[in-house]
Scaffold this active site. Sequence first.
Site, PDB file in Angstrom:
ATOM      1  N   ARG A 102      -6.669  -0.998   0.142  1.00  0.00           N
ATOM      2  CA  ARG A 102      -7.730  -0.759  -0.847  1.00  0.00           C
ATOM      3  C   ARG A 102      -9.110  -1.083  -0.268  1.00  0.00           C
ATOM      4  O   ARG A 102     -10.013  -0.253  -0.273  1.00  0.00           O
ATOM      5  CB  ARG A 102      -7.456  -1.595  -2.106  1.00  0.00           C
ATOM      6  CG  ARG A 102      -8.227  -1.114  -3.307  1.00  0.00           C
ATOM      7  CD  ARG A 102      -7.881  -1.956  -4.530  1.00  0.00           C
ATOM      8  NE  ARG A 102      -6.456  -1.962  -4.846  1.00  0.00           N
ATOM      9  CZ  ARG A 102      -5.900  -2.726  -5.779  1.00  0.00           C
ATOM     10  NH1 ARG A 102      -6.645  -3.549  -6.496  1.00  0.00           N
ATOM     11  NH2 ARG A 102      -4.604  -2.695  -6.000  1.00  0.00           N
ATOM     12  N   ASN A 147       0.238  -1.754  -5.989  1.00  0.00           N
ATOM     13  CA  ASN A 147       0.811  -1.126  -7.187  1.00  0.00           C
ATOM     14  C   ASN A 147       2.234  -0.610  -6.956  1.00  0.00           C
ATOM     15  O   ASN A 147       2.805   0.007  -7.863  1.00  0.00           O
ATOM     16  CB  ASN A 147      -0.068   0.055  -7.627  1.00  0.00           C
ATOM     17  CG  ASN A 147      -1.408  -0.405  -8.176  1.00  0.00           C
ATOM     18  OD1 ASN A 147      -1.449  -1.091  -9.187  1.00  0.00           O
ATOM     19  ND2 ASN A 147      -2.496  -0.046  -7.521  1.00  0.00           N
ATOM     20  N   ASP A 205       7.454   4.227   3.487  1.00  0.00           N
ATOM     21  CA  ASP A 205       6.157   4.207   2.841  1.00  0.00           C
ATOM     22  C   ASP A 205       6.415   4.779   1.429  1.00  0.00           C
ATOM     23  O   ASP A 205       7.448   5.405   1.185  1.00  0.00           O
ATOM     24  CB  ASP A 205       5.193   5.093   3.631  1.00  0.00           C
ATOM     25  CG  ASP A 205       3.876   5.259   2.928  1.00  0.00           C
ATOM     26  OD1 ASP A 205       3.303   4.257   2.488  1.00  0.00           O
ATOM     27  OD2 ASP A 205       3.415   6.414   2.804  1.00  0.00           O
ATOM     28  N   SER A 247       0.374  -0.543  -0.834  1.00  0.00           N
ATOM     29  CA  SER A 247      -0.123  -0.566  -2.214  1.00  0.00           C
ATOM     30  C   SER A 247       0.353  -1.771  -3.007  1.00  0.00           C
ATOM     31  O   SER A 247       1.555  -2.033  -3.113  1.00  0.00           O
ATOM     32  CB  SER A 247       0.323   0.706  -2.939  1.00  0.00           C
ATOM     33  OG  SER A 247      -0.075   0.638  -4.287  1.00  0.00           O
ATOM     34  N   ASP A 255       3.746   9.488   5.646  1.00  0.00           N
ATOM     35  CA  ASP A 255       2.974  10.736   5.512  1.00  0.00           C
ATOM     36  C   ASP A 255       1.582  10.580   6.131  1.00  0.00           C
ATOM     37  O   ASP A 255       0.821  11.537   6.152  1.00  0.00           O
ATOM     38  CB  ASP A 255       2.799  11.108   4.033  1.00  0.00           C
ATOM     39  CG  ASP A 255       1.883  10.138   3.313  1.00  0.00           C
ATOM     40  OD1 ASP A 255       2.081   8.922   3.464  1.00  0.00           O
ATOM     41  OD2 ASP A 255       0.961  10.596   2.617  1.00  0.00           O
ATOM     42  N   GLY A 281      -2.740   5.776   3.420  1.00  0.00           N
ATOM     43  CA  GLY A 281      -2.057   4.639   4.039  1.00  0.00           C
ATOM     44  C   GLY A 281      -2.936   3.421   4.260  1.00  0.00           C
ATOM     45  O   GLY A 281      -2.440   2.352   4.611  1.00  0.00           O
ATOM     46  N   ILE A 282      -4.238   3.568   4.079  1.00  0.00           N
ATOM     47  CA  ILE A 282      -5.185   2.478   4.363  1.00  0.00           C
ATOM     48  C   ILE A 282      -5.304   1.584   3.121  1.00  0.00           C
ATOM     49  O   ILE A 282      -5.360   2.085   1.996  1.00  0.00           O
ATOM     50  CB  ILE A 282      -6.573   3.086   4.715  1.00  0.00           C
ATOM     51  CG1 ILE A 282      -6.454   4.111   5.859  1.00  0.00           C
ATOM     52  CG2 ILE A 282      -7.589   2.018   5.029  1.00  0.00           C
ATOM     53  CD1 ILE A 282      -6.169   3.547   7.205  1.00  0.00           C
ATOM     54  N   ASP A 314       3.486   5.988  -1.193  1.00  0.00           N
ATOM     55  CA  ASP A 314       2.548   7.041  -1.595  1.00  0.00           C
ATOM     56  C   ASP A 314       2.603   8.209  -0.605  1.00  0.00           C
ATOM     57  O   ASP A 314       2.299   8.044   0.573  1.00  0.00           O
ATOM     58  CB  ASP A 314       1.114   6.493  -1.600  1.00  0.00           C
ATOM     59  CG  ASP A 314       0.924   5.392  -2.632  1.00  0.00           C
ATOM     60  OD1 ASP A 314       1.279   5.623  -3.783  1.00  0.00           O
ATOM     61  OD2 ASP A 314       0.416   4.316  -2.270  1.00  0.00           O
TER      62      ASP A 314
HETATM   63  C1  BG6 Z   1      -1.274   3.071   0.285  1.00  0.00           C
HETATM   64  C2  BG6 Z   1      -2.011   4.354  -0.012  1.00  0.00           C
HETATM   65  O1  BG6 Z   1       0.075   3.222   0.029  1.00  0.00           O
HETATM   66  O2  BG6 Z   1      -1.769   2.011  -0.533  1.00  0.00           O
HETATM   67  C3  BG6 Z   1      -3.513   4.160   0.111  1.00  0.00           C
HETATM   68  O3  BG6 Z   1      -1.571   5.354   0.885  1.00  0.00           O
HETATM   69  C4  BG6 Z   1      -3.949   2.997  -0.771  1.00  0.00           C
HETATM   70  O4  BG6 Z   1      -4.164   5.356  -0.258  1.00  0.00           O
HETATM   71  C5  BG6 Z   1      -3.158   1.746  -0.402  1.00  0.00           C
HETATM   72  O5  BG6 Z   1      -5.347   2.740  -0.621  1.00  0.00           O
HETATM   73  C6  BG6 Z   1      -3.514   0.545  -1.270  1.00  0.00           C
HETATM   74  O6  BG6 Z   1      -3.095   0.794  -2.569  1.00  0.00           O
HETATM   75  P1  BG6 Z   1      -3.465  -0.113  -3.838  1.00  0.00           P
HETATM   76  O7  BG6 Z   1      -2.599   0.450  -4.922  1.00  0.00           O
HETATM   77  O8  BG6 Z   1      -3.122  -1.520  -3.487  1.00  0.00           O
HETATM   78  O9  BG6 Z   1      -4.921   0.087  -4.079  1.00  0.00           O
HETATM   79 MG    MG Z   2       1.597   7.235   2.384  1.00  0.00          MG
END
Ligand code: BG6
Ligand code: MG
Length: 221
Positions: A48, A119, A8, A117, A171, A45-46, A10
């Site tokens: 967006r 991102n 993972d 994510s 995490d 972990g959830i 974040d």
């Molecule tokens: C996860 C984060 O890695 O990515 C979450 O733990 C987040 O908090 C999810 O909502 C989605 O991320 P993004 O950057 O696509 O909004």
């Molecule tokens: Mg995480």
Amino acid sequence: MLKGLLFDLDGVLTNSAKFHLAAWNNLANELGITLTDDQLDSLRGISRIDSLNLILKYGGQEDKYSEAEKEQFAAEKNAKFVKQVETMTAKDILPGISKFLVDAKKQNLKMIIASASKNAPRILTRLGIMDEFDGIVDPATLHNGKPDPEIYIKAQQIAGLQSNEVISFEDAEAGVAAIKAAGQFAVGIGNKELLKEADYIISKTSDLKLSEIETVFQKRK
Ligand code: BG6
Ligand code: MG
């Protein structure tokens, strides 16, 4: 035999989780919703859109907005998050992670990113560690978010490995649940109570020791 590590991002490789949670808290306040610490923590972990839906549910507003309005809220939250990401550098790699990645490379372990994510490539590039990984799951291809095992099964497939050949790092409670549902060995980093389903738990990344984790991995049933 251990052949790969699935990570993972974040809250494991970097503390971008704190930027996510701050941006969500901000949006919740703008919508007139006050989140408890536990509710905020449950967003880790959830995805967006799932995070936004959960926040609206906590605030009793699940039917208040159209899909287009929700898209707009999610985009606003993401814009705030991306602004924070643009300030990140290699200094934001969590303690112990750089050495851990070097140790894993020495053993020729395949390393894959299993982050929800969108991102993730941007964050890894800011941290300067994009090239350390052999692959990254594209969350846009997923049908179900964590705790569904899909992302960890995909990461394992990208590595070309079996579930008993990988160790996965998380995490988030939802993340550990996803790893276990994929039949993989889970390392939980953070709150011992929340992550109790993991096979090996440490409170912080600076406690990560590949040789110790491997010893426990090899003794597993
Ligand atoms: C996860 C984060 O890695 O990515 C979450 O733990 C987040 O908090 C999810 O909502 C989605 O991320 P993004 O950057 O696509 O909004
Ligand atoms: Mg995480």
